[in-house]
Enzyme design. Sequence first.
Site, PDB file in Angstrom:
ATOM      1  N   GLU A 105       0.933  -6.924   9.026  1.00  0.00           N
ATOM      2  CA  GLU A 105       1.373  -5.284   8.974  1.00  0.00           C
ATOM      3  C   GLU A 105       2.303  -5.070   7.789  1.00  0.00           C
ATOM      4  OE1 GLU A 105      -0.529  -3.372  10.822  1.00  0.00           O
ATOM      5  OE2 GLU A 105      -1.419  -5.134  11.319  1.00  0.00           O
ATOM      6  N   ASP A 111      -5.926   0.920 -26.565  1.00  0.00           N
ATOM      7  CA  ASP A 111      -6.519   0.860 -25.145  1.00  0.00           C
ATOM      8  C   ASP A 111      -6.981   1.980 -24.757  1.00  0.00           C
ATOM      9  OD1 ASP A 111      -5.918   0.771 -22.042  1.00  0.00           O
ATOM     10  OD2 ASP A 111      -6.297  -1.438 -22.654  1.00  0.00           O
ATOM     11  N   ARG A 142      -0.232  -8.110 -20.572  1.00  0.00           N
ATOM     12  CA  ARG A 142      -0.731  -7.334 -22.013  1.00  0.00           C
ATOM     13  C   ARG A 142       0.272  -6.794 -22.694  1.00  0.00           C
ATOM     14  NH1 ARG A 142      -3.757  -3.668 -21.798  1.00  0.00           N
ATOM     15  NH2 ARG A 142      -5.171  -4.348 -23.665  1.00  0.00           N
ATOM     16  N   PRO A 168       1.034  -1.046   0.063  1.00  0.00           N
ATOM     17  CA  PRO A 168       0.102   0.037  -0.057  1.00  0.00           C
ATOM     18  C   PRO A 168       0.661   1.354  -0.040  1.00  0.00           C
ATOM     19  CG  PRO A 168      -0.588  -1.454   1.949  1.00  0.00           C
ATOM     20  CD  PRO A 168       0.633  -2.169   1.244  1.00  0.00           C
TER      21      PRO A 168
HETATM   22  C1  9D3 Z   1      -3.649  -4.245   8.639  1.00  0.00           C
HETATM   23  C2  9D3 Z   1      -2.654  -3.346   8.392  1.00  0.00           C
HETATM   24  N1  9D3 Z   1      -2.662  -2.182   8.052  1.00  0.00           N
HETATM   25  C3  9D3 Z   1      -2.596  -1.137   8.925  1.00  0.00           C
HETATM   26  C4  9D3 Z   1      -3.087   0.042   8.859  1.00  0.00           C
HETATM   27  C5  9D3 Z   1      -1.652  -1.943   6.922  1.00  0.00           C
HETATM   28  C6  9D3 Z   1      -1.577  -2.880   5.810  1.00  0.00           C
HETATM   29  C7  9D3 Z   1      -0.721  -3.730   5.546  1.00  0.00           C
HETATM   30  C8  9D3 Z   1      -0.889  -4.794   4.661  1.00  0.00           C
HETATM   31  C9  9D3 Z   1      -3.005  -2.806   4.936  1.00  0.00           C
HETATM   32  C10 9D3 Z   1      -2.881  -3.708   3.908  1.00  0.00           C
HETATM   33  C11 9D3 Z   1      -1.956  -4.821   3.647  1.00  0.00           C
HETATM   34  C12 9D3 Z   1      -2.170  -5.689   2.421  1.00  0.00           C
HETATM   35  N2  9D3 Z   1      -2.056  -4.942   1.391  1.00  0.00           N
HETATM   36  C13 9D3 Z   1      -1.083  -5.287   0.578  1.00  0.00           C
HETATM   37  O1  9D3 Z   1      -0.099  -6.118   0.646  1.00  0.00           O
HETATM   38  C14 9D3 Z   1      -1.146  -4.573  -0.860  1.00  0.00           C
HETATM   39  C15 9D3 Z   1      -1.939  -3.415  -1.123  1.00  0.00           C
HETATM   40  C16 9D3 Z   1      -3.186  -2.735  -0.812  1.00  0.00           C
HETATM   41  O2  9D3 Z   1      -3.638  -3.110   0.442  1.00  0.00           O
HETATM   42  N3  9D3 Z   1      -3.958  -1.973  -1.259  1.00  0.00           N
HETATM   43  C17 9D3 Z   1      -3.274  -1.416  -2.620  1.00  0.00           C
HETATM   44  N4  9D3 Z   1      -2.275  -1.915  -3.129  1.00  0.00           N
HETATM   45  C18 9D3 Z   1      -1.715  -2.918  -2.430  1.00  0.00           C
HETATM   46  S1  9D3 Z   1      -0.396  -3.682  -2.954  1.00  0.00           S
HETATM   47  C19 9D3 Z   1      -0.050  -4.680  -1.712  1.00  0.00           C
END
Ligand code: 9D3
Length: 243
Positions: free
Chosen positions: A115, A168, A153, A88
């Site tokens: 986490e 696209d 793609r 994220p």
């Molecule tokens: C529950 C933990 N969160 C604390 C606020 C942080 C968090 C850690 C790991 C939130 C989501 C994740 C798992 N997400 C991914 O590994 C992830 C992801 C995403 O959640 N949203 C958009 N792109 C991606 S790329 C990897």
Amino acid sequence: MRIDLVSIFPDAFAPLRQSVVGKAIEHGLLEIHAHDLRDYASDRHRTTDDEPYGGGPGMVMKAEPFLRAVAAIEAASGSRGRVIVPSPQGRALTPAVARSLAAEAHLVFLCGHYEGIDERVPLALRADEVSIGDYVLTGGELAAMVIVDATARFTPGVVGDAASVAGDSFAAGLLDYPHYTRPPVVAGLDVPAVLLSGNHAEIARWRRKEALRRTLRRRPDLLAAADLSPADRRLLEELAAED
Ligand code: 9D3
């Protein structure tokens, strides 16, 4: 292209064997290897997570299993590959990012849960962190598959019709126009008459106008960034006059 995926849920990548990416694997354009992170743990419980330094909720994925997995992939394949950590906190996946990944011979995806992954993994591997959007997933696996699909793609031969990749909607900076196929009436809804007219210039104009209409209504952010021709601006004026 070779793609390695490392996860505590390696079976989650089964969908990649289907559909267009699956066909690309069958045709030898792509080679995909899924790895169980637990195979690279060092204790008899095959532990891959631990408590966060500094305290706080949840668990953090340990660094060494990921580093051992990458070393094993390098030894087996003869190349390190570009390492991607779906996160994220990563930079946003865009068509430009997918295109740049498609230029690589070897990609390695490291998928986290809980986490997240110990920060020293992306640091030590000089990995690229990539996010697929501003919503919260439960892990990196779905994000890795989205990145693989969007990247595949752009690999020559994966999408049968190259014009469909080049033309696209996002490549052009606009949403796509509406599509119709037989029969001519569905649920009392007709096909727009222009599409049955055989007038290709009028059809092209209608499609461009409808693409602009949808982009204006649904994604004004894209419209603001698109480079529009004088003909596009005239179509937008027509749309503004319509309501
Ligand atoms: C529950 C933990 N969160 C604390 C606020 C942080 C968090 C850690 C790991 C939130 C989501 C994740 C798992 N997400 C991914 O590994 C992830 C992801 C995403 O959640 N949203 C958009 N792109 C991606 S790329 C990897």
